[in-house]
Design an enzyme around this catalytic site. Structure first.
Site, PDB file in Angstrom:
ATOM      1  N   PRO A   9       0.793  -1.232   0.000  1.00 43.54           N
ATOM      2  CG  PRO A   9      -0.071  -1.081   2.143  1.00 43.54           C
ATOM      3  CD  PRO A   9       0.569  -2.050   1.197  1.00 43.54           C
ATOM      4  CG  ASN A  10      -0.265   4.342   1.301  1.00 43.97           C
ATOM      5  OD1 ASN A  10      -1.222   4.915   0.779  1.00 43.97           O
ATOM      6  ND2 ASN A  10      -0.343   3.776   2.492  1.00 43.97           N
ATOM      7  NE  ARG A  17       4.051   6.617   1.644  1.00 41.94           N
ATOM      8  CZ  ARG A  17       4.260   5.378   2.036  1.00 41.94           C
ATOM      9  NH1 ARG A  17       4.711   4.483   1.176  1.00 41.94           N
ATOM     10  NH2 ARG A  17       4.032   5.024   3.267  1.00 41.94           N
ATOM     11  CE1 TYR A  22       9.007   4.906   3.095  1.00 43.65           C
ATOM     12  CE2 TYR A  22       7.454   6.746   3.072  1.00 43.65           C
ATOM     13  CZ  TYR A  22       7.937   5.582   3.661  1.00 43.65           C
ATOM     14  OH  TYR A  22       7.367   5.103   4.819  1.00 43.65           O
ATOM     15  CG  ASN A  73       8.121  -2.159   0.386  1.00 47.20           C
ATOM     16  OD1 ASN A  73       7.592  -2.243   1.494  1.00 47.20           O
ATOM     17  ND2 ASN A  73       8.739  -1.057  -0.035  1.00 47.20           N
ATOM     18  CB  ALA A  76       1.522   0.383   6.570  1.00 43.49           C
ATOM     19  CG  HIS A  79       5.026  -1.908  10.391  1.00 30.90           C
ATOM     20  ND1 HIS A  79       6.364  -2.218  10.439  1.00 30.90           N
ATOM     21  CD2 HIS A  79       4.916  -0.903   9.461  1.00 30.90           C
ATOM     22  CE1 HIS A  79       7.022  -1.442   9.588  1.00 30.90           C
ATOM     23  NE2 HIS A  79       6.172  -0.635   8.973  1.00 30.90           N
ATOM     24  CG  ASP A  86      -0.964 -16.845   8.849  1.00 31.99           C
ATOM     25  OD1 ASP A  86       0.086 -16.883   9.516  1.00 31.99           O
ATOM     26  OD2 ASP A  86      -2.097 -16.842   9.362  1.00 31.99           O
ATOM     27  CD  GLU A  97       9.657  -7.501   5.716  1.00 31.64           C
ATOM     28  OE1 GLU A  97       9.045  -8.533   6.042  1.00 31.64           O
ATOM     29  OE2 GLU A  97       9.888  -6.569   6.507  1.00 31.64           O
ATOM     30  CG  HIS A  99      10.965  -2.382   4.546  1.00 32.65           C
ATOM     31  ND1 HIS A  99       9.598  -2.219   4.464  1.00 32.65           N
ATOM     32  CD2 HIS A  99      11.176  -3.559   5.190  1.00 32.65           C
ATOM     33  CE1 HIS A  99       9.014  -3.248   5.047  1.00 32.65           C
ATOM     34  NE2 HIS A  99       9.944  -4.082   5.482  1.00 32.65           N
ATOM     35  CG  LEU A 100      11.481   2.157  -1.107  1.00 33.69           C
ATOM     36  CD1 LEU A 100      10.133   2.841  -1.246  1.00 33.69           C
ATOM     37  CD2 LEU A 100      12.335   2.381  -2.330  1.00 33.69           C
ATOM     38  CB  SER A 101      12.661   4.072   4.900  1.00 30.26           C
ATOM     39  OG  SER A 101      11.643   3.243   5.446  1.00 30.26           O
ATOM     40  NE  ARG A 106      10.602   5.871   8.498  1.00 30.30           N
ATOM     41  CZ  ARG A 106       9.559   5.718   7.668  1.00 30.30           C
ATOM     42  NH1 ARG A 106       9.545   4.687   6.836  1.00 30.30           N
ATOM     43  NH2 ARG A 106       8.597   6.604   7.644  1.00 30.30           N
ATOM     44  NE  ARG A 110       7.160   4.556   9.816  1.00 27.08           N
ATOM     45  CZ  ARG A 110       6.046   4.637   9.083  1.00 27.08           C
ATOM     46  NH1 ARG A 110       5.683   3.643   8.300  1.00 27.08           N
ATOM     47  NH2 ARG A 110       5.310   5.734   9.121  1.00 27.08           N
TER      48      ARG A 110
END
Ligand code: DQA
Length: 146
Positions: A9-10, A17, A22, A73, A76, A79, A86, A97, A99-101, A106, A110
């Site tokens: 998402p996002n 954003r 990001y 990725n 959110a 978390h 599952d 997995e 993540h950009l950040s 953070r 997170r």
């Protein structure tokens, strides 16, 4: 070798954003980077983005029928989504997995990933390069299992 790349998402809003967090690359830019890196390694990357948890679950389940690995990725959902955790645990192909950040530097919430424990590993904090590093890692993982 085929890799399923999933953006949660996002991430469709990348570029505009929170660019300080990001970066300024759009999702299209990031996808072009992923595709060209994958191609240079002889990998076919199929890339999808969804804001919906259920669609991501469906995509993970579908990947088990055709992909050698998943690069995800979860945004959110990382978390708190037990459904995504599952789904990743249910398929017998490895997931990485991304993540950009650097989620570990953070907010406290997170730093927790419910999905990472069922992934082969996590790459975070390298901006769009987190994805290219994950593609390279997935290739090595797949080859080591063959
Ligand atoms: C993110 C980190 C998450 O905490 C956040 O909710 C995102 C993006 C990242 O790529 O850094 O949507 O997954």
């Amino acid at each position: 070798m085929r890799i399923c790349v999933l953006h949660g998402p996002n991430l469709n809003l990348l570029g505009g954003r929170e660019p300080d967090v990001y970066g300024r690359l759009t999702l299209e830019d990031v996808n072009a980077l992923i595709s060209s890196h994958a191609e240079s390694l002889g990998i076919t990357a199929s890339i999808q983005q969804s804001n919906s948890e259920g669609e991501l679950v469906d995509a993970i389940q579908d990947a088990r029928t055709w992909a050698d690995a998943i690069v995800i990725n979860p945004g959110a959902y990382t978390h708190y989504s037990i459904a995504l955790r599952d789904a990743i645990a249910a398929v017998d192909i490895p997931a990485i997995e991304v993540h950009l950040s650097n989620i570990h530097s953070r907010e406290e919430f997170r730093k927790i990933s419910v999905t990472a424990p069922v992934c082969a590993g996590q790459i975070a904090g390298f901006g769009a390069n987190s994805y290219t590093l994950a593609i390279s890692a997935a290739k090595q993982l797949i080859e080591s299992r063959e």
